[in-house]
Design a protein around this motif. Structure first.
Motif, PDB file in Angstrom:
ATOM      1  N   PRO A 159       0.823  -1.215   0.000  1.00  0.00           N
ATOM      2  CA  PRO A 159       0.000   0.000   0.000  1.00  0.00           C
ATOM      3  C   PRO A 159       0.853   1.259   0.000  1.00  0.00           C
ATOM      4  O   PRO A 159       0.419   2.301  -0.504  1.00  0.00           O
ATOM      5  N   CYS A 160       2.069   1.166   0.555  1.00  0.00           N
ATOM      6  CA  CYS A 160       2.957   2.337   0.556  1.00  0.00           C
ATOM      7  C   CYS A 160       3.237   2.789  -0.869  1.00  0.00           C
ATOM      8  O   CYS A 160       3.120   3.984  -1.193  1.00  0.00           O
ATOM      9  N   VAL A 161       3.588   1.859  -1.745  1.00  0.00           N
ATOM     10  CA  VAL A 161       3.861   2.245  -3.124  1.00  0.00           C
ATOM     11  C   VAL A 161       2.583   2.711  -3.819  1.00  0.00           C
ATOM     12  O   VAL A 161       2.612   3.610  -4.666  1.00  0.00           O
ATOM     13  N   GLY A 162       1.446   2.122  -3.436  1.00  0.00           N
ATOM     14  CA  GLY A 162       0.180   2.568  -4.013  1.00  0.00           C
ATOM     15  C   GLY A 162      -0.147   4.001  -3.645  1.00  0.00           C
ATOM     16  O   GLY A 162      -0.511   4.821  -4.513  1.00  0.00           O
ATOM     17  N   PHE A 163      -0.020   4.352  -2.365  1.00  0.00           N
ATOM     18  CA  PHE A 163      -0.325   5.713  -1.928  1.00  0.00           C
ATOM     19  C   PHE A 163       0.737   6.705  -2.391  1.00  0.00           C
ATOM     20  O   PHE A 163       0.413   7.859  -2.709  1.00  0.00           O
ATOM     21  N   SER A 296      -7.809   8.231 -10.468  1.00  0.00           N
ATOM     22  CA  SER A 296      -8.833   7.495  -9.723  1.00  0.00           C
ATOM     23  C   SER A 296      -8.467   6.027  -9.566  1.00  0.00           C
ATOM     24  O   SER A 296      -8.622   5.436  -8.492  1.00  0.00           O
ATOM     25  N   SER A 297      -7.950   5.421 -10.650  1.00  0.00           N
ATOM     26  CA  SER A 297      -7.599   4.001 -10.576  1.00  0.00           C
ATOM     27  C   SER A 297      -6.454   3.774  -9.609  1.00  0.00           C
ATOM     28  O   SER A 297      -6.420   2.761  -8.905  1.00  0.00           O
ATOM     29  N   LEU A 298      -5.510   4.730  -9.525  1.00  0.00           N
ATOM     30  CA  LEU A 298      -4.419   4.617  -8.560  1.00  0.00           C
ATOM     31  C   LEU A 298      -4.950   4.702  -7.129  1.00  0.00           C
ATOM     32  O   LEU A 298      -4.460   4.033  -6.227  1.00  0.00           O
ATOM     33  N   GLY A 299      -5.960   5.556  -6.916  1.00  0.00           N
ATOM     34  CA  GLY A 299      -6.567   5.654  -5.591  1.00  0.00           C
ATOM     35  C   GLY A 299      -7.273   4.371  -5.197  1.00  0.00           C
ATOM     36  O   GLY A 299      -7.119   3.884  -4.063  1.00  0.00           O
ATOM     37  N   PHE A 300      -8.052   3.792  -6.123  1.00  0.00           N
ATOM     38  CA  PHE A 300      -8.728   2.528  -5.845  1.00  0.00           C
ATOM     39  C   PHE A 300      -7.708   1.411  -5.598  1.00  0.00           C
ATOM     40  O   PHE A 300      -7.894   0.550  -4.727  1.00  0.00           O
ATOM     41  N   THR A 301      -6.624   1.424  -6.381  1.00  0.00           N
ATOM     42  CA  THR A 301      -5.580   0.419  -6.223  1.00  0.00           C
ATOM     43  C   THR A 301      -4.945   0.519  -4.840  1.00  0.00           C
ATOM     44  O   THR A 301      -4.729  -0.494  -4.158  1.00  0.00           O
ATOM     45  N   ALA A 302      -4.630   1.756  -4.424  1.00  0.00           N
ATOM     46  CA  ALA A 302      -4.001   1.955  -3.117  1.00  0.00           C
ATOM     47  C   ALA A 302      -4.906   1.447  -1.992  1.00  0.00           C
ATOM     48  O   ALA A 302      -4.444   0.794  -1.050  1.00  0.00           O
ATOM     49  N   LEU A 303      -6.206   1.720  -2.075  1.00  0.00           N
ATOM     50  CA  LEU A 303      -7.143   1.245  -1.058  1.00  0.00           C
ATOM     51  C   LEU A 303      -7.230  -0.283  -1.056  1.00  0.00           C
ATOM     52  O   LEU A 303      -7.280  -0.919   0.001  1.00  0.00           O
TER      53      LEU A 303
END
Length: 464
Positions: A159-163, A296-303
Motif C-alpha cells: 500500500p505504501c507504493v500505491g499511496f 482514480s484508478s491509482l486511488g482505488f488500487t491503493a485502497l
C-alpha cells in the motif's frame, strides 16, 4: 556434541531477542522487495504515458523486472547454498539498489526496461532466501508465526507504493518527476537495510551443512547463552537427526525421494503467478479498462492494496493452527471467488471492497506458501530448490502481461479473472495431492524421507 546437534539445539530455544531482531531486519528487506515488485504495475499506466509506450512495449515494460528476477532466482539461489545466506543477501540487495537508482533517471523506455531487468536480478532470490533464512534460524514451533511477522512488516510496502504513486504522480518535487521519486525512495531504503543486514548472523544450519562446524558451534553457544540469561535452563534435547551431506546434487531433487515435492512446487509456482501477481501487477490497467481515470484508478488500487498487510497480519493467527497445505488451498479457493466478483464489479465501492478482500486472502495464501516452500527440502539444497521453483513464478510473471493483457483487452475483466480462477483451482488439486504436511514439525523430520521406494515420493501422506 553430535553432528546433528545444531538443528536440535535451535529447535529447543525459546524466542529470544536475536530471533526478533532477525525477523525485523528480514521484514524490512521484504518491505522494499515487495515495494518494488508491485511498483511496475502501480506505475504502468503513468510510464506508458510518460514514454509514449505502445501496446507492444507495455507488456515488456511491466514484465522486465520479473524477467530479471527469473535469472536472479535461478543463479543466485545456488550461490546462497554454496557461499552462504548472509553473503548472498548482501550482494542481491546491493544490485537492486544500484539499478533501481539508475532506473529513476532513465531518459527512454529502453533504458528503463534495461535497468528494471537488472534490478530484478538482485530481487530474484530475495524472497525465497528470506523464507530459507528464517526457516533455518527459528525453532520449529514458531517458524511459521515469525516468518509471517516478517512478511506482515514487508507487505506494508505494497500500500505504501500505491499511496506514494497516488500522491507523487501529479507532483514534481525539486523539479523531478514524481514517478522518479518512487524509484529513488526504494533505492535509498534498500541501502539502509543493507547496513542493517551486516549485523545478521549466518545460518547455523547452513554452516553445519557446509562443514563449518566450529563457526556454527560458536554461534549456537552465543544463542544459548542469551536464552539462558533471559529464561534460565534450556529444555533437554529430545531428538538427534542426521545432517544431509554437503555434496547433495541438484539432480537429486528429481530423484524418487524428492520428485513429488519438486513437481508439486514447480507446478504451484507457475500457477500462483496468475492469481497473486495477475491482480497486483495489472489492477490499475484493469480499472483503466473499466473506464476509470488514471488518478482514480491509482486511488482505488491503493485502497485495495491495504488488504495485503491486513491479510498478512491475519495469517499470524492461522499458520501455526492450521496445516499449511490446507491453508494454502483454502485461501486459493477464496482468491478465485473474490477475483470473479471483482471482475464483475462496476461501482467504486464494490471495486474497493472486493479488491480489499482479494488482497487480504491472497496474503494469507502468500505467507503460507513462502513458509511452506522453505520447509520441504534439506538444508544443503534448500535455497537452490526454493530459488529454482520461485524462478518459474518470475518467468511467468514476466510473460504474464503478454498472456493476460490480450485477454483483458479482448474479453474484459470477468474473463480475465475466470482464467485466474482456473489457475487457483489447479493449485488446490496440485498441493492437495502432492504436498507434504509440515506444520509444527522440525525441518529435519519433514525431510527425513522413508527408505521404502513405494512411499518415497514426497506425497501428502508421507510417513516418517
Amino acid at each position: 556434541m553430535s553432528s546433528a546437534s545444531i538443528a536440535d539445539r535451535l529447535n529447543r530455544l525459546p524466542i529470544s531477542p536475536f530471533h526478533k531482531k532477525a525477523t525485523v531486519i528480514i521484514g524490512l528487506g521484504t518491505f522494499f522487495d515487495l515495494y518494488d515488485i508491485f511498483l511496475s504495475g502501480a506505475l504502468a499506466a503513468v510510464l506508458a504515458k510518460q514514454f509514449h509506450v505502445d501496446a507492444k512495449q507495455l507488456p515488456l515494460l511491466i514484465g522486465s523486472s520479473f524477467l530479471g528476477m527469473f535469472f536472479g532466482a535461478v543463479f543466485l539461489g545456488r550461490m546462497a547454498d554454496r557461499l552462504g545466506r548472509k553473503r548472498t543477501y548482501m550482494f542481491t540487495l546491493l544490485v537492486y539498489s544500484i539499478f533501481t537508482l539508475l532506473g529513476a533517471f532513465s531518459t527512454s523506455v529502453t533504458a528503463l526496461i534495461l535497468f528494471r531487468f537488472l534490478a530484478g536480478i538482485g530481487l530474484g532470490v530475495e524472497l525465497p532466501l528470506c523464507d530459507v533464512y528464517l526457516g533455518e534460524l527459528l525453532p520449529a514451533a514458531k517458524r511459521g508465526r515469525y516468518t509471517a511477522w516478517a512478511y506482515t512488516l514487508g507487505f506494508l510496502g505494497v500500500p505504501c507504493v500505491g499511496f506514494l504513486a497516488r500522491w507523487l504522480i501529479p507532483l514534481h518535487p525539486l523539479g523531478i518527476d514524481g514517478w522518479r521519486w518512487i524509484f529513488i525512495l526504494g533505492s535509498l531504503g534498500a541501502v539502509i537495510v543493507w547496513f542493517l543486514r551486516r549485523d545478521l548472523p549466518e545460518s547455523p544450519r547452513w554452516l553445519e551443512s557446509a562443514g563449518r562446524k566450529a563457526e556454527a558451534e560458536q554461534l549456537m553457544r552465543g544463542f544459548e547463552a542469551e536464552s539462558q540469561r533471559l529464561y534460565g535452563k534450556l529444555p533437554e534435547l529430545k531428538e538427534t537427526v542426521p545432517v544431509v551431506k554437503t555434496d547433495f546434487p541438484f539432480s537429486k531433487l528429481f530423484g524418487r525421494e524428492y520428485i513429488g515435492r519438486t513437481v508439486m512446487l514447480y507446478i504451484f509456482q507457475i500457477l500462483q503467478t496468475f492469481g497473486y501477481y495477475g491482480f497486483g501487477s495489472l489492477v490499475p490497467i484493469i480499472l483503466s479498462q473499466k473506464g476509470f481515470a488514471i488518478v482514480s484508478s491509482l486511488g482505488f488500487t491503493a485502497l485495495s492494496f491495504i488488504g495485503y498487510p491486513v491479510g498478512s497480519y491475519l495469517s499470524l493467527f492461522l499458520v501455526e493452527r492450521m496445516e499449511r497445505k490446507w491453508l494454502i488451498s483454502l485461501s486459493a479457493f477464496l482468491m478465485a471467488g473474490f477475483g470473479l466478483l471483482f471482475g464483475l464489479s462496476g461501482s467504486a465501492g464494490m471495486i474497493v471492497a472486493f479488491g480489499f478482500l482479494y488482497t487480504l486472502v491472497s496474503n494469507i495464501f502468500s505467507n503460507s506458501f513462502h513458509i511452506y516452500q522453505a520447509e520441504i527440502f534439506p538444508t544443503a539444497v534448500r535455497a537452490t530448490a526454493a530459488g529454482s521453483a520461485y524462478s518459474l513464478s518470475r518467468i511467468m510473471s514476466g510473460l504474464m502481461p503478454f498472456v493476460l493483457l490480450p485477454v483483458l483487452k479482448q474479453y474484459g475483466a470477468t474473463t480475465f479473472f475466470g482464467v485466474v480462477a482456473c489457475a487457483m483451482i489447479l493449485i488446490i488439486v496440485d498441493i492437495a495431492l502432492l504436498g507434504p504436511k509440515t506444520t509444527g514439525r522440525s525441518l529435519e523430520s519433514v525431510n527425513r524421507l522413508p527408505v521404502d521406494p513405494a512411499v518415497a515420493t514426497g506425497g501428502s501422506d508421507l510417513k516418517i
